[in-house]
Each structure stands twice: as structure tokens, then as C-alpha cells.
Design a protein around this motif. Sequence first.
Motif: not given
Length: 126
Positions: A68-73, A101-103, A46-50
Amino acid sequence: MHRIQIQHVPLQPLLQPQKSLKTNTIQTKQSFLEHLQEATNSQELKISKHANERLIERNISISDEEWQVVTDKVFEARSKGVNQPLVLMEQAALIVSAKNATVITAMERTEAKNQLFTNIDGTIVL
């Protein structure tokens, strides 16, 4: 004087015998466990609002393949005990909460050169 009338209401029969109820309960628990496993195996960041604001503000674009690569890693790092990695990409640097699981935030890679990153416990270089 007042007369009191008592009406007898017949008891309603059980819809299912007690034995069947236990079977249904077990089936419900199994389907709940299956649902829980599916939900926890869902590997999507997920991507935070910030972080979303920073991506837009800094005009950072990341393709679906790169996400997808970022998520997998990130999920691989989480499986190894990393809770908050710094993800260094060609065009961006991301701080991610692997646990949630949040950026958390994002910046351009050139901007990241002059930064001090704290509270990270792993780095992913892509």
C-alpha cells in the motif's frame, strides 16, 4: 402466371418520445463518465508476470501494508510526472511503470547494490 401479394406491415410506434431519448443519452454519458473516473482513480498496482516470477524466485515477501505504501508513493510520483521510478525498499528494489501502474521487475535489495538502473526517471526510497 404468378400472383404477387403485398402485405402492409404497420409501423411500430417509438417506445419513447424523441425528447426522452436525449435525456437517456445524457444520463448514459454521465454514468459512463462516472465509471471512467472511478476506473482511473483506482489506485492499485499490478504485478507483471516477469516481476511475479522474480519475487517468487528470489523469495521476496512484501506485506500488504508495504504494498500500500509503494502504491501510494508510485501514484504520487506519477502525479508529479514520473513515468518509471525505481522503488528502493528495505528488502527489495522494484522497477515500476507508473504510467501503466505495473511492477516491471523486482530484485533483492542486496542484489540491487551492484546494478546499473537505466530508463528510470525517478527514485522512491522507503
